[in-house]
Design an enzyme around this catalytic site. Structure first.
Site, PDB file in Angstrom:
ATOM      1  CG  ASP A  19     -20.781   1.455  -2.185  1.00  0.00           C
ATOM      2  OD1 ASP A  19     -21.736   2.183  -2.501  1.00  0.00           O
ATOM      3  OD2 ASP A  19     -20.440   1.255  -1.007  1.00  0.00           O
ATOM      4  CB  ALA A  25     -14.413  10.000   3.675  1.00  0.00           C
ATOM      5  CB  SER A  42     -14.135  -0.775   0.839  1.00  0.00           C
ATOM      6  OG  SER A  42     -14.455   0.053   1.875  1.00  0.00           O
ATOM      7  CB  SER A  51      -0.903   0.012   1.239  1.00  0.00           C
ATOM      8  OG  SER A  51      -1.342   1.334   1.487  1.00  0.00           O
TER       9      SER A  51
HETATM   10  C1  GLA Z   1     -22.514   1.546   1.972  1.00  0.00           C
HETATM   11  C2  GLA Z   1     -22.753   0.194   1.313  1.00  0.00           C
HETATM   12  C3  GLA Z   1     -23.753   0.314   0.167  1.00  0.00           C
HETATM   13  C4  GLA Z   1     -25.021   1.044   0.590  1.00  0.00           C
HETATM   14  C5  GLA Z   1     -24.668   2.336   1.332  1.00  0.00           C
HETATM   15  C6  GLA Z   1     -25.886   3.017   1.915  1.00  0.00           C
HETATM   16  O1  GLA Z   1     -21.863   2.403   1.088  1.00  0.00           O
HETATM   17  O2  GLA Z   1     -21.544  -0.328   0.826  1.00  0.00           O
HETATM   18  O3  GLA Z   1     -24.054  -0.963  -0.343  1.00  0.00           O
HETATM   19  O4  GLA Z   1     -25.843   0.224   1.362  1.00  0.00           O
HETATM   20  O5  GLA Z   1     -23.743   2.117   2.383  1.00  0.00           O
HETATM   21  O6  GLA Z   1     -26.723   3.421   0.898  1.00  0.00           O
END
Ligand code: GLA
Length: 385
Positions: free
Chosen positions: A170, A121, A126, A67
């Site tokens: 995400d 944040a 991730s 890293s």
């Molecule tokens: C995190 C999770 C997502 C989603 C958001 C809230 O980012 O990784 O899958 O649930 O929280 O919307």
């Protein structure tokens, strides 16, 4: 910001050969939080902060994980079972195991990670790490996969290996982001529609700088998810079409309110109304209906704060400060909550003033300087040439 040439030079120095480089973006969610794992709707955009993964295959059966952010190298032997260690390496290792589990032949590799996405944040550092690592591992061993498959495998790595029961939002947006657009994603069918962000608006992200207590936050997150599953179980006994909270209308919920403890009722009310707001927001963006955007984002924040209880004092303050500024067409917390960031839609001509005033006022009230990022919506993961 990461300079790919510098990354290559450092990689060569460290490992003695030329890497391939892949990158995946962080994200901001304009509206629709805690709806993805309820098979509902979200409206995220990929942002111009990326995680870079530089990789070369190595002859020995080891993964050398480095890293740049932490200056840390971890060697993992592929000859022994790989266990989670509750640190950053869990993300690439979880991804490695998922790729192998579905039949991609992988071997030893040098993998160097360098990320611009603010860590912890709420901007999906991730997912950016998982997705960039997945592209790198696939690329280094000559494989190709469909972005949707990559997103699902990365989510599974986070659910099963890291232990965070996140939804698909995400990883999906990190793979499929589109420049100048947010994606209206149906988290059940995974069908999506690209929604253009009006040219006059900028996405401004304000970071509370509240320390993320990762474990506590992960517990809270997993608890919310379990509450939604429990509510679904209770409601499904009387509403047969309710496979997930996504299937409920507000009148379904009101008519069956007596089946639910009041806490679960509030959680459901957030999810049901938030799903409605996501679809309305997509329409408001398309019509450039600024007043409606502002209203929907305010309602979303209140619902996350009062019904879902995932906001915090600093997020509420940043939203309140933003709403007092000129040229603001929406302010709310974004992502999982419990600290992290707010997302704001600000008219371009007012961005400078917004930045200065919010920073000053937040500092005066909390003693912490917020970080403020003026972001562009960008494309998803790719190889860096
Ligand atoms: C995190 C999770 C997502 C989603 C958001 C809230 O980012 O990784 O899958 O649930 O929280 O919307």
């Amino acid at each position: 910001m990461v300079d790919a040439n510098v990354l290559i030079a450092k990689f060569k120095q460290r490992f003695g050969n030329e890497p391939q480089i892949y990158c995946a973006p962080g994200r901001v969610n304009l509206i629709g939080d805690h709806t993805d794992y309820n098979e509902g709707f979200v409206l995220p955009a990929a942002i111009d902060f990326s995680c870079y993964a530089a990789i070369s295959a190595r002859p020995h059966d080891h993964l050398m994980l480095f890293s740049e952010n932490l200056g840390e190298t971890i060697a993992v032997s592929l000859g022994k079972p790989i266990e989670p260690a509750s640190k950053w390496t869990d993300y690439p290792l979880g991804v490695f195991l998922q790729l192998q589990a579905v039949g991609f032949a992988l071997g030893g590799a040098n993998l160097c990670i360098s990320s611009e996405v603010p860590i912890g944040a709420g901007l999906s550092s991730s997912a950016a790490l998982e997705v960039s690592a997945a592209y790198a591992l696939l690329g280094a061993f000559g494989h190709r996969a469909d972005p949707l498959q990559i997103a699902k495998l990365c989510q599974k790595a986070e659910n099963d290996f890291v232990g965070a029961k996140c939804g698909i939002m995400d990883q999906f947006i990190a793979c499929r982001g589109l420049a100048e657009h947010a994606l209206l994603l149906d988290c059940r069918s995974l069908q999506f529609e690209a929604i253009r962000i009006p040219d006059s608006l900028r996405i401004v992200i304000c970071n509370t700088m509240v320390e993320h207590k990762l474990v506590a936050e992960q517990n809270e997150y997993n608890t919310r998810r379990a509450e939604c599953e429990e509510a679904t179980r209770l409601l499904a006994q009387h509403i047969p079409h309710a496979r997930a909270l996504r299937d409920l209308s507000l009148s379904d919920l009101e008519n069956h309110r007596s089946l639910l403890p009041s806490l679960l009722y509030k959680r459901c009310r957030h999810v049901v109304t938030e799903n409605q707001r996501v679809e309305q927001m997509a329409g408001a963006l398309q019509r450039n209906d600024l007043k409606q955007m502002r209203k929907l984002m305010a309602e979303s924040h209140h619902s996350l704060r009062d019904d879902y209880e995932v906001s915090c004092r600093e997020l509420d303050l940043l939203v309140a400060l933003a709403e007092q500024q000129r040229g603001v067409y929406g302010a709310r917390m974004t992502g999982a909550g419990f600290g992290g960031c707010t997302v704001n839609l600000v008219e371009e001509t007012h961005v400078k003033e917004f930045h200065r005033r919010v920073a000053e006022q937040y500092l005066a009230k909390t003693g912490h300087a917020p970080e403020i990022y003026v972001c562009k919506a960008v494309g998803g993961a790719a190889r860096v040439s």
